[in-house]
Design a protein around this motif. Structure first.
Motif, mmCIF file in Angstrom:
data_model
loop_
_atom_site.group_PDB
_atom_site.id
_atom_site.type_symbol
_atom_site.label_atom_id
_atom_site.label_comp_id
_atom_site.label_asym_id
_atom_site.label_seq_id
_atom_site.Cartn_x
_atom_site.Cartn_y
_atom_site.Cartn_z
ATOM 1 N N GLU A 32 30.337 24.349 5.498
ATOM 2 C CA GLU A 32 30.624 23.047 4.887
ATOM 3 C C GLU A 32 32.071 23.002 4.392
ATOM 4 O O GLU A 32 32.736 21.971 4.473
ATOM 5 N N PRO A 55 30.517 14.899 6.658
ATOM 6 C CA PRO A 55 30.555 14.194 5.366
ATOM 7 C C PRO A 55 31.625 13.106 5.339
ATOM 8 O O PRO A 55 32.569 13.125 6.126
ATOM 9 N N SER A 68 27.605 13.095 1.194
ATOM 10 C CA SER A 68 26.720 13.097 2.362
ATOM 11 C C SER A 68 26.501 11.692 2.906
ATOM 12 O O SER A 68 26.232 10.762 2.160
ATOM 13 N N SER A 125 22.096 15.073 3.040
ATOM 14 C CA SER A 125 21.821 14.345 4.262
ATOM 15 C C SER A 125 20.723 15.056 5.055
ATOM 16 O O SER A 125 20.892 16.210 5.456
#
Ligand code: COA
Ligand code: AMP
Length: 630
Positions: A147, A246, A240, A506
């Protein structure tokens, strides 16, 4: 002025209302007007002003004689330490860090990623960036390397500022290996990193790329506050959406200052010298707005708390912090109160502390369930104020304006729209619905100052995600209703975003990770109701033909995959293998129906369902996990 008059004025005369509010900000060059609508439906506020966020949050308070007041109190039940930093110390520390960043080439407009736990240095890093006009992007410590890598590739930072480690109860989060893996995985490479070495773990630095926080600042010229234009991004914060990519929410500098300053007076009813505590994390929007910027812009003392509502060491921690630091306004997520309530249902800990300074408790981040609100009301005896907002808006869309007038609290409703937010409930066709009817909540454009003008490097996505479904409105993604008194209620999301312990996640992003498992042919993730965290993600996996692996093994690997790829914050621990997923005839997975089955709610058989028998199989699988109890 009553709330009704104030709100009316903000809608009828936004120019006058917001220019008046702008009078409380220190401008290098004041704005000539408030709203810039020439690029509608994209709007900007105070665009032609010149201003600096750090000056308004730090230096101006020192100039005004507040240099000796505490700006930050760090309270860490995890490390058993408390320390205070005055406004003067904060200014000097931030100017020095900014000077060191500048000496390494960071200038106005450059991006800097910050990956840090709840320590004052996280705020100092944010402020050092805004001092230079550099654009920070804080990444929450509970996200995994992948991420972080996605955000590095999108923001393309010149530098990354991180700490050696974070501290979760009973576990050290090794940030440096995560950072190294993220940089390795990203296509974009930062020029350098700055590492704050915590005593709990000293990270290994890569020579020439990684610099230690203190030595890096040695002998540098402190940096002054660099003026930026009103529309300059103060920061990018990723949140999200419906996919794994993102959304980079941009926070515009001038509107941010003006709106946050108003909110502290009008909504939270605090002023210079008051102690304000938001028990969130700097990685979330609540942390940006109400741990870092708003309290400092106002000249309050802000609390940086490194701990949990329970277990560090007990369910009395919050009340201890409030007593010891004389907190006037406290802000947390309902999930935190649920955790406390579960351990201390009769509020015994609350009685042990003196909470005479506490004026109100504010809740946000997820729906405030009536049982939790009532528990807090009963045991604290002060107003418990639910307020509703999003990363995109940066401050409350609806709330109870304590600083203007305390409206009667209706449990289950975050009360009324805040100034500048023309909140409406629309049907599928975009027509306003009568009071009391459930629909999509949208805000008539323009949004007020401080809200996102667009998404970082993704204007088309901004328009598609927020502006196109209901032309002339901003689509919030939330569903709810407005009652006869104008009170707003938020009931659910209209998209595949779920809310786990106040964290927005998400399900689409989790599905992308699950689909990458070699045995998984198809999958779906839904959010099931959870008593503590509000919602929890639950995965359904259809295995590839020919896969004869034991189901438990695949499930275990999938749980690990989501933790490794998205992070522990996803709280993805539940999954089951099913033969098929329920779909419409056009192939859309019926997630909403699956949620209803899991939660044991009644549902209408979707008319377009391909094969109703699949729902029985889903219910069976859910029962195996302890759900779908009718
Ligand atoms: N860095 C690394 N990991 C983190 C982290 C961080 N900053 N924050 C959370 N995590 C980890 C947790 O350790 C946990 O890991 P685990 O699976 O090994 O137990 C996981 O992410 C899930 O975290 P979370 O959902 O926050 O649960 P929790 O166990 O940490 O705390 C409560 C849960 C019940 C105490 C919860 O009520 C709470 O306070 N959550 C935070 C609410 C909040 O501040 N929301 C922000 C919006 S205002
Ligand atoms: P985030 O962007 O992470 O702050 O999450 C924003 C989302 O959280 C909103 O769109 C809502 O779905 C939910 N949310 C936040 N505050 C509230 C609230 N007070 N009541 C109901 N839902 C909320």
């Amino acid at each position: 002025m009553s709330y009704a008059e104030l709100y009316r004025r903000s809608i009828d005369d936004p120019e006058g209302f917001w220019m008046e509010q702008a009078g409380e900000i220190d401008w290098v060059q004041p704005p000539s007007k408030a709203l810039f609508a020439d690029n509608a439906p994209l709007y900007e506020w105070f665009k032609d002003a010149q201003v600096n966020t750090c000056w308004n949050a730090v230096d101006r308070h020192v100039e005004a004689g507040r240099g000796d007041q505490l700006a930050i109190i760090h309270d860490s039940p995890i490390t058993h330490s408390t320390k205070g930093i005055t406004y003067r110390e904060l200014r000097d520390r931030v100017a020095s860090l900014a000077g060191a960043l500048r000496a390494k080439g960071v200038e106005k407009g450059d991006r800097v990623i910050i990956y840090m736990p709840m320590i004052p240095e996280a705020l100092e890093a944010m402020l050092a960036c805004t001092r230079l006009g550099a654009i920070h992007s804080v990444v929450f410590g509970g996200f995994a390397a992948n991420e972080l890598a996605v955000r590095i590739d999108d923001a393309k930072p010149k530098a990354i500022i991180a700490a050696s480690c974070g501290l979760e109860p009973g576990r050290v989060v090794h940030y440096k290996p995560l950072l190294d893996a993220a940089i390795e995985a990203a296509t974009h490479k930062p020029d350098f990193t700055v590492i704050f070495q915590r005593e709990q773990e000293v990270a290994k630095l890569i020579e020439g790329r990684d610099f230690a926080w203190h030595t890096f600042q040695y002998g540098v010229e402190p940096a002054e506050c660099v003026p930026v234009s009103g529309d300059h991004p103060a920061y990018i914060l990723y949140t999200s959406g419906t996919t794994g990519q993102p959304k980079g929410v941009i926070r515009p500098t001038a509107g941010h200052l003006v709106a946050l300053n108003w909110s502290m007076k009008g909504l939270y009813n605090v002023g210079p010298g008051d102690v304000f505590w938001a028990a969130s994390d700097v990685g979330w929007v609540v942390g940006h707005s109400y741990i870092c910027y708003a309290p400092l812009i106002t000249g309050c003392t802000t609390i940086v708390f490194e701990g949990k509502p329970v277990g560090t060491p007990d369910a009395g921690t919050f009340w201890r912090v409030m007593q010891n630091h004389k907190v006037k306004s406290f802000f947390t997520a309902p999930t935190a109160l649920r955790a406390i309530k579960r351990e201390d249902p009769n509020g015994e800990f609350i009685k042990e502390y003196n909470l005479k300074n506490l004026q109100a408790l504010f809740l946000a981040g997820e729906r405030a369930d009536p049982a939790t609100v009532e528990w807090a009301q009963q045991h604290l005896g002060i107003p418990v104020i639910d307020h509703w907002w999003q990363t995109e808006t940066g401050w409350a869309i609806a709330g109870n304006p304590l600083g203007i007038e305390l409206m009667p609290v209706k449990v289950g409703s975050p009360t009324v729209p805040m100034p500048g937010y023309d909140v409406q409930v629309l049907d599928e066709g975009g027509h306003p619905l009568p009071r009391g009817e459930l629909g999509a909540i949208a805000i008539k454009l323009p949004l007020p100052p401080g809200t996102l003008p667009t998404l970082w490097n993704a204007e088309a996505r901004f328009k598609k995600s927020y502006l196109e479904h209901f032309p002339g409105y901003y689509e919030t993604g939330d569903a709810g209703f407005i009652d006869a008194d104008g009170y707003v209620s938020i009931m659910a999301r209209t998209d595949d975003v779920i809310n786990v312990a106040g964290h927005r996640l998400s399900t689409g992003g989790m599905e992308e990770v699950l689909a990458s498992h070699p045995d998984v042919g198809e999958c779906a993730v839904i959010g099931v109701t959870d008593e503590l965290k509000g919602q929890l993600p639950l995965g359904f996996l259809c295995l590839n033909k020919g896969s004869n692996r034991p189901h438990e093994e695949v499930v275990k690997e999938c749980v690990k995959l989501v933790r490794d790829q998205i992070g522990p914050v996803a709280a993805f621990k539940l999954a089951c293998v099913v033969d098929r997923l329920p779909k419409t005839r056009s192939g859309k997975i019926l997630r909403a129906t699956m949620v209803k089955i899991a939660d044991g709610e009644s549902f209408k058989m979707p008319a377009t369902i391909d094969d109703p028998a699949i729902l029985d199989e889903i219910a069976e699988a859910l029962r195996g996990l302890g759900y779908a109890k009718a």
